[in-house]
Design an enzyme around this catalytic site. Sequence first.
Site, PDB file in Angstrom:
ATOM      1  N   CYS A  23       0.857  -1.176   0.000  1.00  0.00           N
ATOM      2  CA  CYS A  23       0.000   0.000   0.000  1.00  0.00           C
ATOM      3  C   CYS A  23       0.897   1.232   0.000  1.00  0.00           C
ATOM      4  O   CYS A  23       2.093   1.144   0.240  1.00  0.00           O
ATOM      5  CB  CYS A  23      -0.898   0.032   1.239  1.00  0.00           C
ATOM      6  N   GLY A  80      -0.464   0.269  -4.990  1.00  0.00           N
ATOM      7  CA  GLY A  80      -1.793  -0.291  -4.762  1.00  0.00           C
ATOM      8  C   GLY A  80      -2.786   0.259  -5.758  1.00  0.00           C
ATOM      9  O   GLY A  80      -2.884   1.479  -5.928  1.00  0.00           O
ATOM     10  N   ASN A  96       0.290   1.223   5.997  1.00  0.00           N
ATOM     11  CA  ASN A  96       0.952   0.323   5.058  1.00  0.00           C
ATOM     12  C   ASN A  96       1.685  -0.726   5.881  1.00  0.00           C
ATOM     13  O   ASN A  96       2.530  -0.402   6.699  1.00  0.00           O
ATOM     14  CB  ASN A  96       1.937   1.108   4.187  1.00  0.00           C
ATOM     15  N   GLY A  97       1.356  -2.003   5.666  1.00  0.00           N
ATOM     16  CA  GLY A  97       2.011  -3.076   6.405  1.00  0.00           C
ATOM     17  C   GLY A  97       1.001  -4.123   6.847  1.00  0.00           C
ATOM     18  O   GLY A  97      -0.169  -4.083   6.466  1.00  0.00           O
ATOM     19  N   TYR A 129      11.967  -4.505  -6.461  1.00  0.00           N
ATOM     20  CA  TYR A 129      10.796  -4.442  -7.335  1.00  0.00           C
ATOM     21  C   TYR A 129       9.767  -3.380  -6.970  1.00  0.00           C
ATOM     22  O   TYR A 129       9.271  -2.669  -7.832  1.00  0.00           O
ATOM     23  CB  TYR A 129      10.111  -5.813  -7.351  1.00  0.00           C
TER      24      TYR A 129
END
Length: 470
Positions: free
Chosen positions: A20, A48, A122-123, A262
């Site tokens: 995210c 996202g 985020n996580g 990536y």
Amino acid sequence: MNYNLDITLDPSNDKFKEECGVFGVYTNKEIDVAQITYYGLYALQHRGQESAGIAVSNGTEINMHKGMGLITEAFSNDSLSKLKGFAAVGHVRYSTSGDTRVENAQPLLSQSKLGPIAMAHNGTLVNAEVIRELLEDGGHVFHTSIDSEVIASLIARGAKKGIERAVLDAIQAIRGSFAMVILTGNKLIGVRDPHGIRPLCLGKMEDGYILSSESCALDAIGAEIVRDIEPGEIVIIDESGINSYRYSENTQCQTCAFEYIYFARPDSTIDGLDVHESRVKAGEQLFREHPVDADLVVAVPDSGIPSAIGYAKASGIPYDTGFVKNRYVGRTFITPSQEIRERAVAVKLNPLKVNVNGKRVVLIDDSIVRGTTSKHLVESLRRAGAKEVHFLVASPIVKYPCYFGIDTPYRSELIGSERSVEEIREMIGSDSLGYLTMEGMYRCFKENSGYCVGCFNGVYPVATPIENER
């Protein structure tokens, strides 16, 4: 295990899925914080694509808009114009926990004794279910199935102690990865987990401060990066400026290695390391470890391009375009029938025959997860006339799943979990196959820094739940 090779040629089908992106802005001037957040999220869209949301505070109330799809699909001029205020938080989501529905979109807005609180996360928490059960036993009703609501609920419950204390108590109860932005009536708060697994940085513009998952979003809105938020740090931004303190002494930066391999946009800098430069170095190191006598270096677009450039630079073998990418295939792509698949497998990627015909080709990708599309890529190059195809991977072998905010397959689905390199080479059909070693990967990163490499060696910064194999 039966591998489903019956898919359209698309490397994104064979990657770890992005987590995210979070973004926050606080200003002391009359500017359109909703629009600033919109463009910040637009720059973080790669993190996202499932849903997007923005919450804005005007000092007394927080107004929010959320929608499914890309940021451009979730928002219109009309929905943005209704979000007026001086501070905002935003989120783009790929579901790592919870179903795909707008209720699970973030930010999450909750009411507390201090007023409304909006949070974007985020996580992934590894102890979310335990805390959820404890809160439910105490009578709390959850409205979503995402673990982020556990954090929001803990903060709201403790708000009578003051927002700083409530945030501190909440994050000391949770375990896992988190980079969070929290908005109250008059404060913007940023928090990063004690291991710094997920990224978060601080930026400044003339009119205020920015918090963002990646520095590329700061560039998009004309802000300057100040620094990365440290692992185990809370920053509080309000009308008096910035206050910061460490809530955890036992910290060591262990940024997710896949941010550099990536996830992150190449024009970002995370924890002092230039993402593009680290990928080019990975390609140079790949040549040192796996020199190949070949005529051409090509990349799996787009994420393999920097490493392919590095390999070509180190080897002296020319780099050129090997695949042409159709950039107009949307997220809701209609899966072709078997007949169409057999006729035209390369709907999304097509080999450039004039470049590869009669050549010994080095094909470079950033990673292999399931290996399904790798087989298609090798086959398509051979059909285009390549004499040899040597597949090189600019990361170590992915052997284990991730528990910290990435949607990863079960271990049984990872092509590298139980197989030798030779067995993988046979499966994808290349003439040779080489991966970057762990030592080689570390040479491409910053010295004296730590990284989360659990997906490569099974050693994680935080104790993880026992995996349910299927």
